[in-house]
Design an enzyme around this catalytic site. Structure first.
Site, mmCIF file in Angstrom:
data_model
loop_
_atom_site.group_PDB
_atom_site.id
_atom_site.type_symbol
_atom_site.label_atom_id
_atom_site.label_comp_id
_atom_site.label_asym_id
_atom_site.label_seq_id
_atom_site.Cartn_x
_atom_site.Cartn_y
_atom_site.Cartn_z
ATOM 1 N N GLY A 49 40.425 -14.680 19.153
ATOM 2 C CA GLY A 49 40.466 -15.115 17.770
ATOM 3 C C GLY A 49 41.677 -14.738 16.888
ATOM 4 C CD GLN A 54 44.123 -11.115 13.145
ATOM 5 O OE1 GLN A 54 43.219 -12.113 13.639
ATOM 6 N NE2 GLN A 54 44.332 -10.323 13.799
ATOM 7 C CB CYS A 101 41.773 -6.143 15.794
ATOM 8 S SG CYS A 101 42.455 -7.133 14.378
ATOM 9 C CG LEU A 102 45.381 -10.262 18.745
ATOM 10 C CD1 LEU A 102 45.940 -11.700 18.827
ATOM 11 C CD2 LEU A 102 45.885 -9.495 19.987
ATOM 12 C CG HIS A 143 37.050 -9.384 14.764
ATOM 13 N ND1 HIS A 143 37.261 -8.203 15.609
ATOM 14 C CD2 HIS A 143 38.342 -9.851 14.345
ATOM 15 C CE1 HIS A 143 38.406 -7.725 15.370
ATOM 16 N NE2 HIS A 143 39.156 -8.616 14.771
ATOM 17 C CD GLU A 144 39.400 -13.342 14.583
ATOM 18 O OE1 GLU A 144 40.235 -13.233 13.829
ATOM 19 O OE2 GLU A 144 39.207 -12.596 15.882
ATOM 20 C CG HIS A 147 40.837 -10.618 10.352
ATOM 21 N ND1 HIS A 147 41.590 -9.335 10.254
ATOM 22 C CD2 HIS A 147 40.644 -10.754 11.754
ATOM 23 C CE1 HIS A 147 41.662 -8.855 11.275
ATOM 24 N NE2 HIS A 147 41.196 -9.505 12.344
HETATM 25 NI NI NI Z 1 41.001 -8.982 14.412
#
Ligand code: NI
Length: 183
Positions: A49, A54, A101-102, A143-144, A147
């Site tokens: 995701g 991000q 998470c990236l 989660h996404e 963001h």
């Molecule tokens: Ni994330």
């Protein structure tokens, strides 16, 4: 297409509410290119995701899923692009699972999330879609979409003792199927 730089925790773009995208701008070539680049970046980072903040774009846009997933696999998350997603329902029933998470590289933590969710959004053609999801798919959506509101999974954790570096996670926390007693 291009692989984009991923923003890391501490950059303000990850902590501000992202902007709505006007429906009549979804088919703009620049937005379509951003979507393609986000899908490519997600695959390159081996994520499942990615939200626009991000990649330093404060826009209400997320991509998720595994472009290489087996369409026959019922647990696979199909490649999904959502513009301006809005929750219609989130189950009271929650489950805990590990997330990474990236934008927070090297760490993972145990996060409670609703088990099933329903949302509405625009797809990449600008058409309204309604989506129901369960389990991992529902978790990744939560989660996404967090963001887009400047929320990171750390904010959702209820027990910071269950935050680990990936190496320690692999060593001490990952369920060890190979160590289950023989039958
Ligand atoms: Ni994330």
């Amino acid at each position: 297409m291009a692989i984009l730089k991923v923003s890391r925790m501490g950059h303000p773009v990850l902590r501000q509410p992202a902007r709505e995208i006007p429906a009549d701008r979804v088919d703009h070539p620049a937005l379509q290119r951003l979507i393609d680049d986000m899908v490519e970046t997600m695959a390159d980072e081996q994520g499942i995701g990615l939200a626009a903040p991000q990649v330093f774009q404060s826009l209400r846009l997320v991509v998720l899923g595994d472009p290489q997933s087996d369409p026959e696999d019922p647990d696979a998350i199909p490649l999904t692009v959502l513009v301006n997603p809005r929750w219609l329902a989130r189950s009271d029933e929650q489950a805990e699972a590990w997330e990474g998470c990236l934008s927070i590289p090297g760490l993972r933590g145990m996060v409670p999330r609703s088990v099933s969710v329903t949302l509405e959004a625009l797809d990449r053609q600008g058409q309204r879609v309604e989506l129901k999801a369960h389990d991992l798919f529902a978790r990744v959506l939560q989660h996404e979409i967090d963001h887009l509101d400047g929320v990171l999974y750390l904010d959702r954790m209820t027990d910071m003792r269950r935050l680990a570096f990936n190496e320690e996670f692999e060593r001490y926390w990952r369920p060890r199927e190979d160590q289950s007693p023989p039958e």
